[in-house]
Motif scaffolding. Structure first.
Motif: not given
Length: 369
Positions: A103-114, A171-176, A178-181, A186-189
């Motif tokens: 969760k948190a490490v994932l969000r950091l990685g996506v943020a730094l893509l910018g 990367s997109a799969a992980l970011a998306i 994180s905001v889906l219900p 969820s993790e399996r998909d």
């Protein structure tokens, strides 16, 4: 941030309240202790998460080493290693850190893509590639949303897979995701999407340059085709520079344009799902996740020239390590048995989305050539 090191099941909270969980010692139950504050609270969180984060980091190191020496996708290695250590997420000291990494490490990685995306890179492509990429991403998302029901899948999975195929793979799969219900699947998909798009991206890296040559595309248009269709950034670079340096440069810029679309897509999805799930009288959550705001801030800073080259390179390196570690953590949260039960329908959906965006971009390139 506090929820980033808790498991998805409330009943599992007690598993990492004791440091002796992995040694088979029982947790002594006593009277409730007052909640830690300040430095003690930070220390308690660190003690809770570091074993799982250490495991995820070790998986990232092993996956990176194997990828560099054998040429296979690093995300695939991280997933497979993580799934092999699935038992660590079932109980013990590593549970909290695995949750934190996913969760948190994932969000950091996506943020730094910018940090590696600038407006100049995007505008230098011209109008045709920009319109083609936008159309490819939008229609692939729409295809996933519409066809998912025909194949017996949820709308959320259709959007997840369509975004992964249309934007930037894992990367997109992980970011998306994180905001889906959040659901039981969820993790399996997410893991299934990452595995499939990574495999298809590797196939595309090998076959798409041959398609570009057979279609008679010049170096520029071949770069547009490769950058606009292949899922992951690494495979785009590998395919592009296999053809020529010019093709590699164009393919990389087109791919970064697709990565830049991650921000508006995730924001729209976040707003749409939050609005649909909102309860009357409930406090409205932050409309845009903080990691996306950080993503946008880094894009603006890079476009204005405020980020020196060492900072951009450092952010890209940290982003890559964070994403690989997050994929390893997601792998530890998923079992092989859970993936086998999914069947062939979700895989078929991702294959259809991949074929659609490839056909669309190729047609646009042939018309404009």
């Amino acid at each position: 941030m506090a929820n980033d090191y808790l498991t998805d099941t409330q009943s599992a909270r007690g598993l990492f309240q004791s440091l002796e969980g992995m040694e088979g010692l029982t947790t002594r139950v006593g009277p409730a202790q007052p909640q830690a504050r300040g430095w003690r609270k930070v220390r308690a969180r660190f003690v809770a998460v570091y074993p799982g984060v250490l495991v995820a980091s070790t998986i990232a190191l092993a996956a990176t080493w194997l990828s560099q020496h054998y040429g296979a996708p690093v995300m695939l290695f991280a997933l497979l290693f993580g799934m092999a250590f699935h038992f660590l997420h079932e109980e013990g000291r590593c549970v909290a850190g695995i949750e934190f990494s996913s969760k948190a490490v994932l969000r950091l990685g996506v943020a730094l893509l910018g940090a590696k995306i600038t407006a100049g890179q995007i505008l230098s492509l011209g109008v045709m590639p920009i319109l083609t990429v936008i159309a490819g991403v939008a229609t692939t998302l729409g295809l996933g949303f519409l066809v998912s029901r025909l194949l017996g899948q949820s709308r959320a999975f259709g959007v997840l897979s369509g975004g992964a195929v249309g934007i930037c793979g894992a990367s997109a799969a992980l970011a998306i995701a994180s905001v889906l219900p959040r659901t039981d699947d969820s993790e399996r998909d997410t893991i299934l999407t990452v595995v499939t798009v990574t495999a298809l991206s590797t196939v595309a890296m090998i076959t798409y340059p041959l398609i570009a040559a057979a279609a008679g595309l010049d170096h520029t248009h071949a770069g547009i085709f490769l950058g606009g269709t292949i899922h992951d950034v690494a495979q785009v670079v590998g395919a592009g520079y296999t053809v020529s340096p010019q093709t590699g440069d164009v393919a990389t810029y087109v791919k970064l344009l697709r990565v830049a679309l991650l921000l508006p897509v995730v924001v729209v999805l976040s707003l749409a799902w939050r609005r649909g799930a909102a309860q009357p009288g409930a406090r409205a959550p932050l409309p845009v996740p903080l990691f996306l705001l950080a993503f946008a801030a880094l894009v603006v800073a890079g476009s204005l020239g405020w980020l020196p080259k060492p900072a951009v390179e450092g952010a890209s390196t940290v982003s890559r390590w964070c994403l690989v570690a997050a994929v390893g953590a997601l792998g530890m949260k998923t079992s092989f048995g859970a993936l086998v039960k999914v069947g062939w329908r979700p895989v078929l959906l991702i294959v259809l989305e991949t074929a659609w965006i490839a056909a669309l971009v190729l047609a646009a390139v042939l018309v404009s050539q």
